[in-house]
Motif scaffolding. Structure first.
Motif, PDB file in Angstrom:
ATOM      1  N   GLN A  13       0.824  -1.196   0.000  1.00 44.38           N
ATOM      2  CA  GLN A  13       0.000   0.000   0.000  1.00 44.38           C
ATOM      3  C   GLN A  13       0.864   1.256   0.000  1.00 44.38           C
ATOM      4  OE1 GLN A  13      -2.690  -0.290   3.370  1.00 44.38           O
ATOM      5  NE2 GLN A  13      -4.253  -1.262   2.100  1.00 44.38           N
ATOM      6  N   ALA A  14       0.299   2.330  -0.502  1.00 40.10           N
ATOM      7  CA  ALA A  14       1.003   3.604  -0.494  1.00 40.10           C
ATOM      8  C   ALA A  14       1.483   3.938   0.913  1.00 40.10           C
ATOM      9  CB  ALA A  14       0.107   4.712  -1.023  1.00 40.10           C
ATOM     10  N   GLY A  15       2.716   4.413   0.977  1.00 38.12           N
ATOM     11  CA  GLY A  15       3.322   4.720   2.254  1.00 38.12           C
ATOM     12  C   GLY A  15       4.120   3.582   2.843  1.00 38.12           C
ATOM     13  N   GLY A  16       3.995   2.414   2.266  1.00 38.45           N
ATOM     14  CA  GLY A  16       4.707   1.254   2.759  1.00 38.45           C
ATOM     15  C   GLY A  16       6.124   1.176   2.236  1.00 38.45           C
ATOM     16  N   SER A  17       6.774   0.074   2.567  1.00 40.13           N
ATOM     17  CA  SER A  17       8.173  -0.108   2.217  1.00 40.13           C
ATOM     18  C   SER A  17       8.417  -1.478   1.621  1.00 40.13           C
ATOM     19  CB  SER A  17       9.072   0.059   3.452  1.00 40.13           C
ATOM     20  OG  SER A  17       8.967   1.348   4.011  1.00 40.13           O
ATOM     21  N   LEU A  18       9.416  -1.547   0.783  1.00 39.07           N
ATOM     22  CA  LEU A  18       9.905  -2.792   0.231  1.00 39.07           C
ATOM     23  C   LEU A  18      11.415  -2.697   0.109  1.00 39.07           C
ATOM     24  CD1 LEU A  18       7.435  -3.587  -2.713  1.00 39.07           C
ATOM     25  CD2 LEU A  18       7.666  -4.889  -0.588  1.00 39.07           C
ATOM     26  N   ARG A  19      12.060  -3.826   0.140  1.00 37.97           N
ATOM     27  CA  ARG A  19      13.500  -3.863  -0.097  1.00 37.97           C
ATOM     28  C   ARG A  19      13.803  -4.867  -1.195  1.00 37.97           C
ATOM     29  NH1 ARG A  19      19.246  -4.355   2.929  1.00 37.97           N
ATOM     30  NH2 ARG A  19      19.009  -6.633   3.108  1.00 37.97           N
ATOM     31  N   LEU A  20      14.399  -4.382  -2.252  1.00 39.64           N
ATOM     32  CA  LEU A  20      14.797  -5.218  -3.363  1.00 39.64           C
ATOM     33  C   LEU A  20      16.246  -5.647  -3.196  1.00 39.64           C
ATOM     34  CD1 LEU A  20      13.297  -3.232  -6.390  1.00 39.64           C
ATOM     35  CD2 LEU A  20      12.174  -4.914  -4.901  1.00 39.64           C
ATOM     36  N   SER A  21      16.523  -6.856  -3.611  1.00 36.25           N
ATOM     37  CA  SER A  21      17.874  -7.372  -3.575  1.00 36.25           C
ATOM     38  C   SER A  21      18.231  -7.947  -4.936  1.00 36.25           C
ATOM     39  CB  SER A  21      18.026  -8.465  -2.512  1.00 36.25           C
ATOM     40  OG  SER A  21      17.747  -7.972  -1.223  1.00 36.25           O
ATOM     41  N   CYS A  22      19.480  -7.848  -5.283  1.00 37.97           N
ATOM     42  CA  CYS A  22      19.968  -8.415  -6.529  1.00 37.97           C
ATOM     43  C   CYS A  22      21.367  -8.942  -6.309  1.00 37.97           C
ATOM     44  CB  CYS A  22      19.957  -7.371  -7.645  1.00 37.97           C
ATOM     45  SG  CYS A  22      20.666  -7.951  -9.204  1.00 37.97           S
ATOM     46  N   ALA A  23      21.521 -10.224  -6.498  1.00 35.67           N
ATOM     47  CA  ALA A  23      22.817 -10.871  -6.363  1.00 35.67           C
ATOM     48  C   ALA A  23      23.395 -11.141  -7.737  1.00 35.67           C
ATOM     49  CB  ALA A  23      22.679 -12.164  -5.572  1.00 35.67           C
ATOM     50  N   VAL A  63      12.857   9.813  -6.608  1.00 38.83           N
ATOM     51  CA  VAL A  63      12.996   8.886  -5.490  1.00 38.83           C
ATOM     52  C   VAL A  63      13.945   9.387  -4.417  1.00 38.83           C
ATOM     53  CG1 VAL A  63      12.525   6.969  -7.062  1.00 38.83           C
ATOM     54  CG2 VAL A  63      14.894   7.513  -6.442  1.00 38.83           C
ATOM     55  N   LYS A  64      14.574  10.517  -4.637  1.00 42.84           N
ATOM     56  CA  LYS A  64      15.503  11.047  -3.650  1.00 42.84           C
ATOM     57  C   LYS A  64      14.791  11.293  -2.320  1.00 42.84           C
ATOM     58  CE  LYS A  64      18.786  13.287  -6.781  1.00 42.84           C
ATOM     59  NZ  LYS A  64      19.333  14.576  -7.266  1.00 42.84           N
ATOM     60  N   GLY A  65      15.437  10.869  -1.268  1.00 44.78           N
ATOM     61  CA  GLY A  65      14.865  11.021   0.052  1.00 44.78           C
ATOM     62  C   GLY A  65      13.964   9.884   0.466  1.00 44.78           C
ATOM     63  N   ARG A  66      13.579   9.046  -0.472  1.00 41.31           N
ATOM     64  CA  ARG A  66      12.705   7.921  -0.170  1.00 41.31           C
ATOM     65  C   ARG A  66      13.392   6.574  -0.374  1.00 41.31           C
ATOM     66  NH1 ARG A  66       8.407   6.989  -3.171  1.00 41.31           N
ATOM     67  NH2 ARG A  66       9.242   8.005  -5.059  1.00 41.31           N
ATOM     68  N   PHE A  67      14.228   6.494  -1.389  1.00 39.74           N
ATOM     69  CA  PHE A  67      14.916   5.247  -1.704  1.00 39.74           C
ATOM     70  C   PHE A  67      16.382   5.356  -1.312  1.00 39.74           C
ATOM     71  CE2 PHE A  67      12.078   3.837  -5.523  1.00 39.74           C
ATOM     72  CZ  PHE A  67      10.959   3.974  -4.727  1.00 39.74           C
ATOM     73  N   THR A  68      16.947   4.249  -0.909  1.00 35.96           N
ATOM     74  CA  THR A  68      18.359   4.185  -0.591  1.00 35.96           C
ATOM     75  C   THR A  68      18.977   2.961  -1.244  1.00 35.96           C
ATOM     76  OG1 THR A  68      18.015   5.267   1.558  1.00 35.96           O
ATOM     77  CG2 THR A  68      20.095   4.104   1.228  1.00 35.96           C
ATOM     78  N   ILE A  69      20.020   3.186  -2.009  1.00 36.26           N
ATOM     79  CA  ILE A  69      20.718   2.083  -2.643  1.00 36.26           C
ATOM     80  C   ILE A  69      21.986   1.779  -1.868  1.00 36.26           C
ATOM     81  CG2 ILE A  69      22.024   3.541  -4.260  1.00 36.26           C
ATOM     82  CD1 ILE A  69      21.619   1.293  -6.354  1.00 36.26           C
ATOM     83  N   SER A  70      22.308   0.516  -1.786  1.00 38.09           N
ATOM     84  CA  SER A  70      23.524   0.093  -1.114  1.00 38.09           C
ATOM     85  C   SER A  70      24.018  -1.185  -1.771  1.00 38.09           C
ATOM     86  CB  SER A  70      23.293  -0.120   0.387  1.00 38.09           C
ATOM     87  OG  SER A  70      22.318  -1.125   0.610  1.00 38.09           O
ATOM     88  N   ARG A  71      25.233  -1.559  -1.453  1.00 34.94           N
ATOM     89  CA  ARG A  71      25.761  -2.796  -2.011  1.00 34.94           C
ATOM     90  C   ARG A  71      26.760  -3.433  -1.062  1.00 34.94           C
ATOM     91  NH1 ARG A  71      28.969  -1.686  -7.502  1.00 34.94           N
ATOM     92  NH2 ARG A  71      29.815  -3.779  -7.067  1.00 34.94           N
ATOM     93  N   ASP A  72      26.871  -4.710  -1.199  1.00 40.54           N
ATOM     94  CA  ASP A  72      27.848  -5.494  -0.475  1.00 40.54           C
ATOM     95  C   ASP A  72      28.825  -6.013  -1.519  1.00 40.54           C
ATOM     96  OD1 ASP A  72      29.361  -7.379   0.883  1.00 40.54           O
ATOM     97  OD2 ASP A  72      27.681  -8.116   2.054  1.00 40.54           O
ATOM     98  N   ASN A  73      29.994  -5.421  -1.571  1.00 38.16           N
ATOM     99  CA  ASN A  73      30.954  -5.776  -2.608  1.00 38.16           C
ATOM    100  C   ASN A  73      31.483  -7.200  -2.464  1.00 38.16           C
ATOM    101  OD1 ASN A  73      30.757  -3.269  -3.868  1.00 38.16           O
ATOM    102  ND2 ASN A  73      32.460  -2.395  -2.695  1.00 38.16           N
ATOM    103  N   THR A  74      31.513  -7.696  -1.244  1.00 39.64           N
ATOM    104  CA  THR A  74      31.997  -9.050  -1.040  1.00 39.64           C
ATOM    105  C   THR A  74      31.036 -10.085  -1.594  1.00 39.64           C
ATOM    106  OG1 THR A  74      31.020  -9.279   1.172  1.00 39.64           O
ATOM    107  CG2 THR A  74      33.213  -8.313   1.018  1.00 39.64           C
ATOM    108  N   ASN A  76      28.746  -9.110  -4.104  1.00 38.93           N
ATOM    109  CA  ASN A  76      28.253  -8.564  -5.369  1.00 38.93           C
ATOM    110  C   ASN A  76      26.731  -8.471  -5.365  1.00 38.93           C
ATOM    111  OD1 ASN A  76      30.737  -8.098  -6.728  1.00 38.93           O
ATOM    112  ND2 ASN A  76      30.891 -10.272  -7.234  1.00 38.93           N
ATOM    113  N   THR A  77      26.224  -7.941  -4.288  1.00 38.09           N
ATOM    114  CA  THR A  77      24.788  -7.803  -4.112  1.00 38.09           C
ATOM    115  C   THR A  77      24.432  -6.337  -3.923  1.00 38.09           C
ATOM    116  OG1 THR A  77      24.582 -10.002  -3.127  1.00 38.09           O
ATOM    117  CG2 THR A  77      22.802  -8.452  -2.716  1.00 38.09           C
TER     118      THR A  77
END
Length: 121
Positions: A13-23, A63-74, A76-77
């Motif tokens: 629903q609007a206002g909610g959150s999700l976290r996407l992952s990609c390996a 998406v600035k201020g709402r989404f945050t991208i990060s990665r784990d280099n060890t 590759n995710t």
């Protein structure tokens, strides 16, 4: 051999959150850049967020201020934490990874199969 495996999409629903992952896997020389693009029906694919192996990030203005991208280099995710989701965020989200190759200075782009994010109002 390069593969991108996405997960985390769904209905929220609007206002909610999700976290996407990609390996990502299969690149002998790593992935200098990884990120997320999205495409809604009738629209062009657009960049959502990209992060380099050094940690430099770029976000779409929407998406600035709402989404945050990060990665784990060890691993590759790459991750995309999506907060305060809006109906206009509804799209098929594609993982992106640029793989360093010896034969092409700009590298080679790979794409995941896409994971659907649907935000209801």
């Amino acid at each position: 051999q390069v593969q991108l495996v996405e997960s985390g999409g769904g209905l929220v629903q609007a206002g909610g959150s999700l976290r996407l992952s990609c390996a990502a896997s299969g690149s002998m020389f790593g992935f200098p850049a990884m990120g997320w693009y999205r495409q809604a029906p009738g629209n062009e694919r657009e960049m959502v967020a990209v992060i380099t192996s050094a940690g430099s990030t770029n976000y779409a203005d929407s998406v600035k201020g709402r989404f945050t991208i990060s990665r784990d280099n060890t691993k590759n995710t790459v991750y995309l934490q999506m907060n305060s989701l809006k109906p206009e965020d509804t799209a098929l989200y594609y993982c992106y990874a640029n793989a360093r190759v010896t034969w092409r200075p700009r590298g080679y782009d790979y794409w995941g199969q896409g994971t659907q994010v649907t935000v209801s109002s």
